[in-house]
Scaffold this motif. Sequence first.
Motif, mmCIF file in Angstrom:
data_model
loop_
_atom_site.group_PDB
_atom_site.id
_atom_site.type_symbol
_atom_site.label_atom_id
_atom_site.label_comp_id
_atom_site.label_asym_id
_atom_site.label_seq_id
_atom_site.Cartn_x
_atom_site.Cartn_y
_atom_site.Cartn_z
ATOM 1 N N ARG A 42 30.521 41.904 37.604
ATOM 2 C CA ARG A 42 29.826 40.713 37.100
ATOM 3 C C ARG A 42 28.513 40.436 37.836
ATOM 4 N N VAL A 89 35.570 44.364 43.385
ATOM 5 C CA VAL A 89 36.061 43.643 42.213
ATOM 6 C C VAL A 89 34.950 42.785 41.601
ATOM 7 N N THR A 142 38.102 35.141 39.341
ATOM 8 C CA THR A 142 38.850 34.720 38.159
ATOM 9 C C THR A 142 40.299 35.191 38.284
ATOM 10 N N ASP A 143 41.139 34.754 37.363
ATOM 11 C CA ASP A 143 42.544 35.162 37.402
ATOM 12 C C ASP A 143 42.683 36.681 37.317
ATOM 13 N N SER A 144 41.919 37.282 36.418
ATOM 14 C CA SER A 144 42.014 38.744 36.262
ATOM 15 C C SER A 144 41.448 39.451 37.488
ATOM 16 N N GLU A 145 40.349 38.932 38.032
ATOM 17 C CA GLU A 145 39.784 39.529 39.241
ATOM 18 C C GLU A 145 40.743 39.374 40.423
ATOM 19 N N SER A 146 41.382 38.211 40.507
ATOM 20 C CA SER A 146 42.312 37.964 41.597
ATOM 21 C C SER A 146 43.523 38.896 41.501
ATOM 22 N N ALA A 147 44.011 39.120 40.288
ATOM 23 C CA ALA A 147 45.156 40.016 40.106
ATOM 24 C C ALA A 147 44.797 41.435 40.533
ATOM 25 N N LEU A 148 43.606 41.896 40.146
ATOM 26 C CA LEU A 148 43.162 43.237 40.530
ATOM 27 C C LEU A 148 42.971 43.318 42.039
ATOM 28 N N GLU A 171 46.392 43.485 43.763
ATOM 29 C CA GLU A 171 47.010 44.793 43.529
ATOM 30 C C GLU A 171 46.417 45.847 44.471
#
Length: 330
Positions: free
Chosen positions: A256, A252, A32-38, A41
């Motif tokens: 889930r 990451v 997901t977008d949030s998972e990809s950002a983490l 990083e």
Amino acid sequence: MRLILTALTLLGLCTAPLFASCQGRDLMGTLTDSESALFQEQLAATPYPEGNHWRATRDGKTLHLIGTLHLGDPRMDAPADRLAPLIEGADLLLLEMAAPEKEALETALKTRMDLLLLPDSTLPELLPEEEWNRLAEAMRLRGMPPFMAARMRPWYVSILLAIPPCMTAQLTEANGLDARLERAALAAGVPTRSLEPYETGFAAFSDMSLDTQLLMIRSALSRPQDAEDLFETMLTAYFGEAHAASQIALEVLSPRLTPLTPAENAQVFEVMDGALIAGRNRAWIPVLTNTLDDSEGYVVAAFGAAHLSGDEGVLQLLENEGFALEQLPF
């Protein structure tokens, strides 16, 4: 998952080709977008995130480092063939567990059942009834009667759970890169040696609290398809020489794919990473440097690719010791 694969190595459990009967998919495209950002990083903050073959030099001495995979796969044929001449010309091949240590491990497992069995309790007593029932069914799918699993130490059961049922019947085939390189060394008369004694893995697990071990079981009580997907994700990244990306993606994805809370997931990863990755990496550095100092030619060290990257990865630790590092073709 990469920590489970490390544990498999410590126990001498090398799995056969995933392609033979499993149908996993690469999960990298599902972030997901949030998972990809983490993910991005963490990847950006990881030293030496790529490359399965590195050369380290210091004071005219050369050490080749090969990140291996302990799983068999037809994609391993080409790199194994390319690396064979390197092995044949080496003074010594260092492995996580060379043949003598594997034999000692097999003997220990036959004669020291206390290594794997709980001393004074059982898993049905330690787990909620619903979790024990799920565990019992998961063990049946892997061909093990629940009454046998009931006495086993939780960390060992978690390793068995992490192996997809489709692979259970194939655990005895040793065809990963480390095994192939060892065979090449033996055929060429190149000596081999272990980086550590086989007891290292058991000591690492025995130091883990029972609560952490039970969290490991809960973490591994996922759907069989999830386990297959995680293995395929790791395989795809490995052959793309993106070992750090593989490790970070799996961490990451864990929230889930497991029933643990984020805090519980973080606890399991922190404890296992410290015991099975970082701690062992630090212990290997003097073994690598002392072996190199005692050799006239170059030395090759082959170990799980998960040990290469990171602040406490073997590559960064060698840089800290004054080695110059260069990525080479794999």
